[in-house]
Enzyme design. Structure first.
Site, PDB file in Angstrom:
ATOM      1  N   GLU C  33       0.877  -1.248   0.007  1.00 47.98           N
ATOM      2  CA  GLU C  33       0.094  -0.049  -0.086  1.00 47.98           C
ATOM      3  C   GLU C  33       1.020   1.015  -0.002  1.00 47.98           C
ATOM      4  OE1 GLU C  33      -3.422   0.864  -0.206  1.00 47.98           O
ATOM      5  OE2 GLU C  33      -2.316   2.646  -0.010  1.00 47.98           O
ATOM      6  N   HIS C  51     -25.188  -1.384  -1.260  1.00 47.27           N
ATOM      7  CA  HIS C  51     -26.611  -1.192  -2.102  1.00 47.27           C
ATOM      8  C   HIS C  51     -26.934  -2.598  -2.255  1.00 47.27           C
ATOM      9  CE1 HIS C  51     -25.664   2.935  -3.391  1.00 47.27           C
ATOM     10  NE2 HIS C  51     -24.175   2.493  -3.532  1.00 47.27           N
ATOM     11  N   VAL C 176       4.537   0.818  -5.299  1.00 48.86           N
ATOM     12  CA  VAL C 176       4.782  -0.135  -6.640  1.00 48.86           C
ATOM     13  C   VAL C 176       5.319   0.593  -7.719  1.00 48.86           C
ATOM     14  CG1 VAL C 176       3.835  -1.981  -8.248  1.00 48.86           C
ATOM     15  CG2 VAL C 176       3.115  -2.033  -5.876  1.00 48.86           C
TER      16      VAL C 176
END
Lengths: 130, 414, 492
Positions: C33, C51, C176
């Site tokens: 991350e 939803h 990354v």
């Protein structure tokens, strides 16, 4: 001739004073009352302020202690005085009123603590941790 | 769980609360308890390291820290039970003679049952969101009070180049404070065409250091992803709307938000007290009693003050009223008159008068003016004021007998 | 070959995938991350709505249609296992015109096709009986009882904690920079912390998924940020709806929603503004955007609280894929490259289903690990002092006084909770905020930020000024209070 603009702060009106000096003779214009006249002269001839800042504290329950000068110092030396104090540190405990430094910039003014700071041990106990 | 019965519970240990607790104790109120959320007493005074405190009351100029220690010493010498780091979770109105408060502290959770309460929980600062500032939300956007605490309690330098939004007293004082530690204050930005703070602060905090004061300007947006990189500032027109053609970018790594204070009344409102939308504080009568009988308010939780002395005298009046409430079992019914706020004024406190006692009114002007007159037509009262500034609270004392005989009361400034 | 999978992106999708993969025996799962904490991309700034799945056309957007319905159902289990507070409050799509009523019938038909249960069209009277605050001109509504609301950042934190307990490594502040491909197969990822070898690389990089894909030589889609702005009201401000209130949707967006968050704040938003492809960090709020949200929300209800009751505004970016539908696939070229990309709305609802789908596809492509015998489905949430009864609270405080020391006054968060959050992985002020709600109240942290920084400084052994709001570059201060003066010459 020297000419100095001063804003009177003695009441909310805030008169804009113009102070002039010629051959040692001082003149104030724009004042609304006698007190304003005196203020204008003082601000033009000898403007001074109390310096306030903080000094780092070693081993204190808080990392800094607030301080002030024991009396007003010339206004144009405020920044210089603040810089001169930058390297100073003090060890806890510090008492309110304690003199932290003497004769700042040879002005015959002391630096005085305005808050009491306990030593760190007290803090750890108070926190009940670590 | 332990329930503690007390005669007076003071919520908040700032200048108003400390003054209330001390006064009540001196009057002979027996069980006085003061609770405060912070680790140290004094409210925001300990983070106010600048002078300008106590001149009117003590005849000498002290810093906020010095005044705090003086007030704390006074309370310590009296029979007041002090709880610090004590968070009042909720307050309730149980009956005419019993109000409850649930208080959480590291030493336990307590429930108090109090005959009277002086509520002096202070104020909070308006945030950048409340000021309508848009853009990104990086590090480096702090309220003025937070900057004071950062620098002068925790020893943190919050930035190198600053813009201050708002020219209230705290904003001005912070601008000077930053300057003295070597921070470049690029501008103090004020929405109104006049400064928000006291004149002496404009002179001694800005003019002394040649800090630009941008009147009739607004901070529109913050830029920068991790840390503030710049702010967008614009001039406003007479309707206080930004003029798009005047938008300029000021690079800085610190934005100080000094756009005013809001009384912290959530606990009071939660207990059912009526709130005055004009002050943001509770509606009170001349005893500083809220719409909850026996619950009094003082200090910035009542109305935003600019002088600490006002907060303290409100605390003391609230304490005297609490004493009277305890001794007499409350106040007699009367035909309370709601003070009407006329032209030229933002608010009047107290909001309800009956004429039981002489009363000091606290008023704030809507805009600056010279040679104004403060009028109460129903009393035929007219007071000349040479100069009026919204930054400076106006006070006016009314005689009980005048209030008593008036049918209605309107205060206005012309 | 290393039996390792690298998941790029610790958002709700990446962590859902990591959670599912962590159940496999003998497979090492690493999540990388770029931000300082989990869930700080699209996952943290959205409506938090699960939803029910009637919105999406199953022909045009088969993945969205299928995975939302499935994900909605999975969340009922996942939220319970992970102790994620969720309110299955249901939703109402409000119709205000005859055209709107026509659309409601389309939605109903679509919902039936998609397998959404319990849908029903209510008349205006029924709607106002359920939600008295709804605007008088609402003539009908589509009632969908299976919709819910959760706190999206709490959900990602819960997923992350559960992942870590099951052996997943999460590397934050790890960017990354490349995907290494050799002979048509992925070999791993190049990161700001060095090379991490892997047999599988799962691209769950949210807004940056197209860039990660290009690093692997895949370039058949792009992701554009679609900005949405929101306003949050004080928790005492109301009225607040009991159910989620939607307008009748347009082809572009589901529109501005009026909802009550799980924390109990009224919230309105979002608008939908398409930004240039490279504006992937522009989470700005704008005067125009917020004014639009206000106008649109005002149409749904009789009256919003005053503007003074707004305590925070924020914006989030939704990753809009060029094809419109979620990209959920395992590629043949390069082999081992897996994608869960373009997770726009209803991405949060779909996340658990996406994770199971990814597992299914990986299995079809050679992943042959069996399930672990011991895998922990449950995760325990941190203690919430203000949620305790008074007796429990007393006991807790007498055992550990720090649970009696309230640091965030607005939300009633204690030092004990902050320390717990830090021990669970919070390293920043925002990290503490998203785990405990400290700083989310009406003062927006002005009262508590420094106390929290002091606790972080103590626990992490760092100077208080260097504590960050949201990772490197967002330090609270620039140094000790004397740092500017000490460096300078003393001059007049």
């Amino acid at each position: 001739m020297r000419r100095i603009e001063v804003t009177c702060i003695l009441c909310p009106v805030g008169c804009r004073l113009t102070v002039t000096e010629e051959d040692g003779e001082w003149k104030v214009e724009g004042y609304g009352c006698r007190r304003g006249l005196a203020y204008g002269l003082e601000e033009a001839q000898n403007p001074s302020r109390v310096l306030i800042t903080v000094i780092p504290v070693d081993d204190g329950e808080l990392p800094v202690v607030p301080v002030k000068t024991s009396k007003p110092i010339p206004k144009n030396l405020l920044l210089k005085a603040s810089k001169a104090l930058a390297g100073l540190r003090v060890k806890a405990p510090v008492r309110l009123g304690q003199v932290i430094a003497r004769n700042l910039l040879d002005l015959d003014v002391n630096i005085v603590a305005t808050r009491s700071i306990k030593a760190r041990r007290d803090r750890v106990e108070a926190d009940g941790q670590k | 769980m332990p329930t503690r019965r007390v005669d007076l519970l003071v919520v908040g240990g700032g200048p108003a609360g400390l003054a209330a607790a001390a006064r009540a104790s001196e009057l002979g109120v027996r069980r006085v308890v003061l609770v405060d959320e912070r680790r140290w007493l004094g409210g925001i005074l300990p983070q106010c390291i600048h002078p300008g405190f106590g001149l009117h009351r003590y005849g000498r100029d002290m810093t906020g820290c010095e005044l705090a220690e003086k007030l704390i010493d006074r309370v310590s010498s009296l029979d007041v039970d002090v709880y610090t780091e004590a968070h009042t979770v909720r307050m309730g109105y149980e009956s005419y003679l019993s109000k409850t408060a649930e208080v959480l502290t590291p030493r336990g959770a307590f429930r108090f049952r109090a005959k009277t309460v002086v509520y002096a929980a202070g104020a909070r600062e308006r945030t950048c969101f409340e000021a309508g500032i848009v853009g990104s939300r990086p590090a480096g956007v702090y309220t003025a009070g937070e900057v004071q605490e950062m620098m002068d309690v925790w020893g943190i330098l919050p930035g190198r180049e600053a813009v201050v939004a708002g020219s209230g007293d705290v904003g001005l004082i912070v601008a000077r404070r930053l300057t003295l530690e070597g921070v470049k204050v690029k501008a103090v930005v004020e929405l109104m065409p006049y400064p928000g703070g006291l004149l002496r602060n404009v002179v001694q905090c800005l003019e002394d250091y040649q800090i630009p004061l941008l009147l009739s300007h607004v901070v529109l947006a913050v830029e920068g992803s991790k840390r503030v990189e710049s702010v967008l500032v614009a001039e406003v027109d007479e309707n206080l709307r930004a003029r798009e053609e005047t938008v300029k970018r000021i690079p800085c790594d610190l934005l100080v938000i000094a756009v005013g204070l809001i009384p912290r009344v959530e606990l009071l409102a939660g207990a059912g007290a009526m709130i005055d939308p004009k002050t943001g504080g509770p509606v009170v009568n001349e005893f500083l009693e809220t719409s909850l009988p026996g619950v009094f308010a003082a200090g910035n939780a009542l109305v935003i003050n600019d002088l600490v002395e006002h907060a303290m005298e409100q605390g003391e009046l609230a304490a005297e009223s609490a004493y009277r409430f305890i001794e007499d079992g409350g106040f007699r019914s009367a035909s309370w008159k709601r003070v009407r706020v006329g032209d030229g004024l933002r608010f009047v406190v107290p909001q309800l008068l009956a004429g039981f006692r002489d009363v000091k009114l606290y008023l704030r002007a809507s805009s600056p003016s010279e040679n104004a007159r403060l009028l109460i037509p129903e009393l035929g009262k007219s007071v000349r004021l040479r100069s009026v500034r919204p930054a400076e609270m106006i006070t006016l004392t009314l005689k009980a007998e005048d209030v008593l005989k008036a049918e209605r009361l309107t205060v206005k400034l012309v | 070959m290393l039996d390792r999978v690298v998941v790029v992106g610790a958002g709700v999708v990446g962590l859902s995938i990591a959670r599912v993969l962590s159940a496999l025996e003998g497979l090492e799962v690493v999540v990388v991350e770029k931000e300082a904490d989990v869930g700080w991309g699209a996952s943290k700034a959205n409506t938090g709505i699960i939803h029910s799945g009637y919105d999406d056309d199953p022909v045009k957007y088969p993945n969205r249609a299928r995975l939302a319905v499935k994900g909605n159902r999975l969340w009922t289990t996942w939220a319970e296992q992970l102790s994620i507070p969720v309110d299955w409050c249901g939703s109402l799509v409000l119709a205000r015109s005859s055209e709107d009523r026509r659309v409601l019938r389309e939605l109903l038909a679509r919902g039936i096709r998609n397998g959404v249960p319990a849908l029903r069209i209510l008349d205006g009277e029924e709607v106002r009986a359920l939600e008295p605050m709804v605007s008088e001109d609402v003539v009908e509504a589509l009632w969908s009882p299976t919709a819910g609301v959760l706190s999206p950042y709490e959900a990602t934190v819960a997923l992350a904690e559960n992942c870590v307990e099951n052996g997943v490594k999460i590397l934050t502040e790890t960017l990354v920079k490349g995907v290494r491909v050799k002979d048509g197969s992925v070999e791993g990822v190049e990161t700001s912390r060095g090379f991490i070898g892997a047999r599988w690389v799962v691209n769950a990089a949210g807004l940056y998924a197209d860039e990660i894909a290009r690093m692997a030589g895949v370039s058949d889609y792009t992701i554009t940020p679609r900005r949405g702005e929101y306003l949050v009201f004080d928790k005492d401000a109301g009225p607040k709806p009991s159910r989620i209130l939607f307008p009748t949707p347009t082809p572009v967006s589901k529109g501005v929603v009026v909802e009550t968050t799980v924390a109990g704040n009224l919230m309105i938003g979002p608008n939908a503004v398409d930004l240039p492809r490279d504006a992937k960090e522009e989470t700005y709020t704008t005067k125009e955007g917020l004014a639009y949200v206000w106008r649109e929300a005002s149409k749904l209800v009789k009256k919003l609280p005053g503007k003074r009751e707004v305590i925070r505004v924020f914006s989030g970016l939704r990753p809009q894929p060029s094809g419109g539908d979620f990209i959920v696939r395992v590629l043949e070229e390069p082999e081992g490259f897996v994608e869960a990309a373009g997770m726009r709305s209803p991405g949060l609802a779909a996340a658990p289903a996406v994770a199971l789908e990814i597992l299914r596809l990986m299995r079809l492509n050679g992943l042959d690990h069996g399930f672990k015998k011991r895998w922990k489905a449950e995760r325990r949430a941190g203690l919430r002092i203000m949620g305790l009864g008074w007796d429990m609270l007393e006991k807790t405080v007498s055992r550990n006084p720090s649970y009696g020391r309230v640091v965030c006054w607005c939300e009633g968060v204690t030092e004990g909770e902050v320390v717990d959050a830090i021990r669970r992985g919070a390293k920043t002020i925002d990290g503490v905020k998203f785990r405990t709600r400290a700083g989310m109240g009406r003062c927006q942290g002005a009262f508590c930020r420094l106390r929290i920084a002091a606790i972080l400084a103590r626990e992490l052994g760092k100077p208080i000024w260097s504590i960050t709001v949201k990772g490197t570059g967002s330090e609270l201060g620039v140094g000790d209070v004397k740092s500017l003066l000490e460096g300078e010459d003393v001059a007049d």
